[in-house]
Design a protein around this motif. Structure first.
Motif, PDB file in Angstrom:
ATOM      1  N   MET A 141      47.382  83.264  -0.449  1.00 38.53           N
ATOM      2  CA  MET A 141      48.588  82.661  -0.984  1.00 38.53           C
ATOM      3  C   MET A 141      49.760  83.595  -0.740  1.00 38.53           C
ATOM      4  O   MET A 141      49.701  84.782  -1.025  1.00 38.53           O
ATOM      5  CB  MET A 141      48.401  82.419  -2.476  1.00 38.53           C
ATOM      6  N   PHE A 142      50.826  83.055  -0.237  1.00 42.74           N
ATOM      7  CA  PHE A 142      52.024  83.828   0.054  1.00 42.74           C
ATOM      8  C   PHE A 142      52.922  83.835  -1.178  1.00 42.74           C
ATOM      9  O   PHE A 142      53.316  82.797  -1.689  1.00 42.74           O
ATOM     10  CB  PHE A 142      52.762  83.218   1.246  1.00 42.74           C
ATOM     11  N   THR A 143      53.220  85.024  -1.671  1.00 45.54           N
ATOM     12  CA  THR A 143      54.048  85.153  -2.866  1.00 45.54           C
ATOM     13  C   THR A 143      55.346  85.853  -2.496  1.00 45.54           C
ATOM     14  O   THR A 143      55.328  86.933  -1.924  1.00 45.54           O
ATOM     15  CB  THR A 143      53.315  85.987  -3.936  1.00 45.54           C
ATOM     16  N   THR A 144      56.447  85.233  -2.854  1.00 46.04           N
ATOM     17  CA  THR A 144      57.745  85.851  -2.607  1.00 46.04           C
ATOM     18  C   THR A 144      58.144  86.674  -3.823  1.00 46.04           C
ATOM     19  O   THR A 144      57.570  86.542  -4.900  1.00 46.04           O
ATOM     20  CB  THR A 144      58.821  84.780  -2.339  1.00 46.04           C
ATOM     21  N   ASN A 145      59.138  87.527  -3.639  1.00 38.86           N
ATOM     22  CA  ASN A 145      59.631  88.322  -4.755  1.00 38.86           C
ATOM     23  C   ASN A 145      60.230  87.447  -5.845  1.00 38.86           C
ATOM     24  O   ASN A 145      60.166  87.788  -7.023  1.00 38.86           O
ATOM     25  CB  ASN A 145      60.670  89.330  -4.261  1.00 38.86           C
ATOM     26  N   THR A 146      60.769  86.300  -5.469  1.00 42.16           N
ATOM     27  CA  THR A 146      61.336  85.381  -6.454  1.00 42.16           C
ATOM     28  C   THR A 146      60.244  84.820  -7.353  1.00 42.16           C
ATOM     29  O   THR A 146      60.396  84.782  -8.579  1.00 42.16           O
ATOM     30  CB  THR A 146      62.083  84.238  -5.744  1.00 42.16           C
ATOM     31  N   VAL A 147      59.139  84.404  -6.758  1.00 38.45           N
ATOM     32  CA  VAL A 147      58.029  83.856  -7.535  1.00 38.45           C
ATOM     33  C   VAL A 147      57.421  84.939  -8.418  1.00 38.45           C
ATOM     34  O   VAL A 147      57.108  84.699  -9.589  1.00 38.45           O
ATOM     35  CB  VAL A 147      56.970  83.237  -6.600  1.00 38.45           C
ATOM     36  N   LEU A 148      57.280  86.130  -7.883  1.00 33.72           N
ATOM     37  CA  LEU A 148      56.735  87.235  -8.657  1.00 33.72           C
ATOM     38  C   LEU A 148      57.661  87.579  -9.828  1.00 33.72           C
ATOM     39  O   LEU A 148      57.200  87.784 -10.952  1.00 33.72           O
ATOM     40  CB  LEU A 148      56.531  88.451  -7.759  1.00 33.72           C
ATOM     41  N   GLY A 149      58.949  87.630  -9.596  1.00 36.56           N
ATOM     42  CA  GLY A 149      59.905  87.899 -10.666  1.00 36.56           C
ATOM     43  C   GLY A 149      59.884  86.827 -11.737  1.00 36.56           C
ATOM     44  O   GLY A 149      59.980  87.111 -12.934  1.00 36.56           O
ATOM     45  N   LEU A 150      59.735  85.579 -11.314  1.00 37.26           N
ATOM     46  CA  LEU A 150      59.648  84.479 -12.258  1.00 37.26           C
ATOM     47  C   LEU A 150      58.403  84.612 -13.133  1.00 37.26           C
ATOM     48  O   LEU A 150      58.465  84.446 -14.352  1.00 37.26           O
ATOM     49  CB  LEU A 150      59.630  83.146 -11.510  1.00 37.26           C
ATOM     50  N   ALA A 151      57.272  84.936 -12.531  1.00 35.37           N
ATOM     51  CA  ALA A 151      56.023  85.097 -13.282  1.00 35.37           C
ATOM     52  C   ALA A 151      56.131  86.246 -14.284  1.00 35.37           C
ATOM     53  O   ALA A 151      55.682  86.125 -15.429  1.00 35.37           O
ATOM     54  CB  ALA A 151      54.861  85.329 -12.321  1.00 35.37           C
ATOM     55  N   ILE A 152      56.727  87.348 -13.877  1.00 42.61           N
ATOM     56  CA  ILE A 152      56.894  88.478 -14.782  1.00 42.61           C
ATOM     57  C   ILE A 152      57.827  88.106 -15.932  1.00 42.61           C
ATOM     58  O   ILE A 152      57.576  88.442 -17.088  1.00 42.61           O
ATOM     59  CB  ILE A 152      57.402  89.710 -14.013  1.00 42.61           C
ATOM     60  N   GLY A 153      58.893  87.411 -15.622  1.00 39.48           N
ATOM     61  CA  GLY A 153      59.818  86.975 -16.663  1.00 39.48           C
ATOM     62  C   GLY A 153      59.165  86.043 -17.669  1.00 39.48           C
ATOM     63  O   GLY A 153      59.392  86.151 -18.877  1.00 39.48           O
ATOM     64  N   ILE A 154      58.334  85.132 -17.191  1.00 40.22           N
ATOM     65  CA  ILE A 154      57.630  84.221 -18.090  1.00 40.22           C
ATOM     66  C   ILE A 154      56.655  84.994 -18.971  1.00 40.22           C
ATOM     67  O   ILE A 154      56.559  84.751 -20.181  1.00 40.22           O
ATOM     68  CB  ILE A 154      56.916  83.116 -17.285  1.00 40.22           C
ATOM     69  N   ALA A 155      55.919  85.938 -18.381  1.00 41.45           N
ATOM     70  CA  ALA A 155      54.968  86.740 -19.155  1.00 41.45           C
ATOM     71  C   ALA A 155      55.688  87.547 -20.231  1.00 41.45           C
ATOM     72  O   ALA A 155      55.233  87.622 -21.380  1.00 41.45           O
ATOM     73  CB  ALA A 155      54.179  87.662 -18.230  1.00 41.45           C
ATOM     74  N   LEU A 156      56.815  88.173 -19.887  1.00 40.39           N
ATOM     75  CA  LEU A 156      57.577  88.931 -20.875  1.00 40.39           C
ATOM     76  C   LEU A 156      58.158  88.022 -21.946  1.00 40.39           C
ATOM     77  O   LEU A 156      58.215  88.391 -23.127  1.00 40.39           O
ATOM     78  CB  LEU A 156      58.697  89.720 -20.186  1.00 40.39           C
ATOM     79  N   GLY A 157      58.567  86.827 -21.561  1.00 39.17           N
ATOM     80  CA  GLY A 157      59.086  85.868 -22.534  1.00 39.17           C
ATOM     81  C   GLY A 157      58.031  85.441 -23.532  1.00 39.17           C
ATOM     82  O   GLY A 157      58.279  85.390 -24.743  1.00 39.17           O
ATOM     83  N   PHE A 158      56.821  85.146 -23.052  1.00 34.02           N
ATOM     84  CA  PHE A 158      55.734  84.780 -23.959  1.00 34.02           C
ATOM     85  C   PHE A 158      55.358  85.938 -24.873  1.00 34.02           C
ATOM     86  O   PHE A 158      55.101  85.756 -26.058  1.00 34.02           O
ATOM     87  CB  PHE A 158      54.496  84.317 -23.182  1.00 34.02           C
ATOM     88  N   ALA A 159      55.326  87.149 -24.321  1.00 31.06           N
ATOM     89  CA  ALA A 159      54.988  88.318 -25.137  1.00 31.06           C
ATOM     90  C   ALA A 159      56.029  88.526 -26.228  1.00 31.06           C
ATOM     91  O   ALA A 159      55.682  88.826 -27.375  1.00 31.06           O
ATOM     92  CB  ALA A 159      54.885  89.564 -24.260  1.00 31.06           C
ATOM     93  N   GLY A 160      57.294  88.350 -25.899  1.00 29.55           N
ATOM     94  CA  GLY A 160      58.347  88.509 -26.896  1.00 29.55           C
ATOM     95  C   GLY A 160      58.341  87.396 -27.930  1.00 29.55           C
ATOM     96  O   GLY A 160      58.571  87.638 -29.115  1.00 29.55           O
ATOM     97  N   ALA A 161      58.055  86.174 -27.499  1.00 35.05           N
ATOM     98  CA  ALA A 161      58.095  85.040 -28.408  1.00 35.05           C
ATOM     99  C   ALA A 161      56.917  85.026 -29.378  1.00 35.05           C
ATOM    100  O   ALA A 161      57.076  84.720 -30.561  1.00 35.05           O
ATOM    101  CB  ALA A 161      58.123  83.732 -27.609  1.00 35.05           C
ATOM    102  N   PHE A 162      55.740  85.357 -28.888  1.00 31.16           N
ATOM    103  CA  PHE A 162      54.547  85.224 -29.719  1.00 31.16           C
ATOM    104  C   PHE A 162      54.023  86.547 -30.260  1.00 31.16           C
ATOM    105  O   PHE A 162      53.262  86.563 -31.217  1.00 31.16           O
ATOM    106  CB  PHE A 162      53.431  84.529 -28.939  1.00 31.16           C
ATOM    107  N   GLY A 163      54.413  87.656 -29.662  1.00 32.25           N
ATOM    108  CA  GLY A 163      53.863  88.931 -30.096  1.00 32.25           C
ATOM    109  C   GLY A 163      54.883  89.875 -30.689  1.00 32.25           C
ATOM    110  O   GLY A 163      54.529  90.935 -31.195  1.00 32.25           O
ATOM    111  N   GLY A 164      56.144  89.532 -30.597  1.00 34.59           N
ATOM    112  CA  GLY A 164      57.171  90.400 -31.135  1.00 34.59           C
ATOM    113  C   GLY A 164      57.626  91.436 -30.122  1.00 34.59           C
ATOM    114  O   GLY A 164      57.211  91.447 -28.952  1.00 34.59           O
ATOM    115  N   PHE A 165      58.474  92.340 -30.596  1.00 32.96           N
ATOM    116  CA  PHE A 165      59.085  93.331 -29.718  1.00 32.96           C
ATOM    117  C   PHE A 165      58.063  94.341 -29.202  1.00 32.96           C
ATOM    118  O   PHE A 165      58.132  94.776 -28.048  1.00 32.96           O
ATOM    119  CB  PHE A 165      60.215  94.050 -30.458  1.00 32.96           C
TER     120      PHE A 165
END
Length: 70
Positions: A1-25
């Motif tokens: 699977m070919f992953t661009t930096n945009t897709v990778l950045g989006l995935a990291i942003g989503i992961a950080l968003g979920f961690a902040g929303a459900f797990g706190g700071f």
């Protein structure tokens, strides 16, 4: 699977968003630090990170620090 930096950045942003929303700071920071470590290891395995150059920069090798100037 070919992953661009945009897709990778989006995935990291989503992961950080979920961690902040459900797990706190604290969870947000943990995911951020572990993500940065994973990025560094991945770049090193891909040959895009030269640890010897990084070590020289941290030690200040090649700089003018500590040299006597006349």
């Amino acid at each position: 699977m070919f992953t661009t930096n945009t897709v990778l950045g989006l995935a990291i942003g989503i992961a950080l968003g979920f961690a902040g929303a459900f797990g706190g700071f604290g969870a947000f920071l943990l995911v951020l630090v572990l993500g940065a470590i994973g990025l560094a290891v991945g770049r090193w395995l891909d040959g895009q990170l030269d640890l010897s150059e990084l070590g020289e920069q941290l030690r200040g090798a090649g700089s003018d620090r500590g040299r006597n100037r006349l």
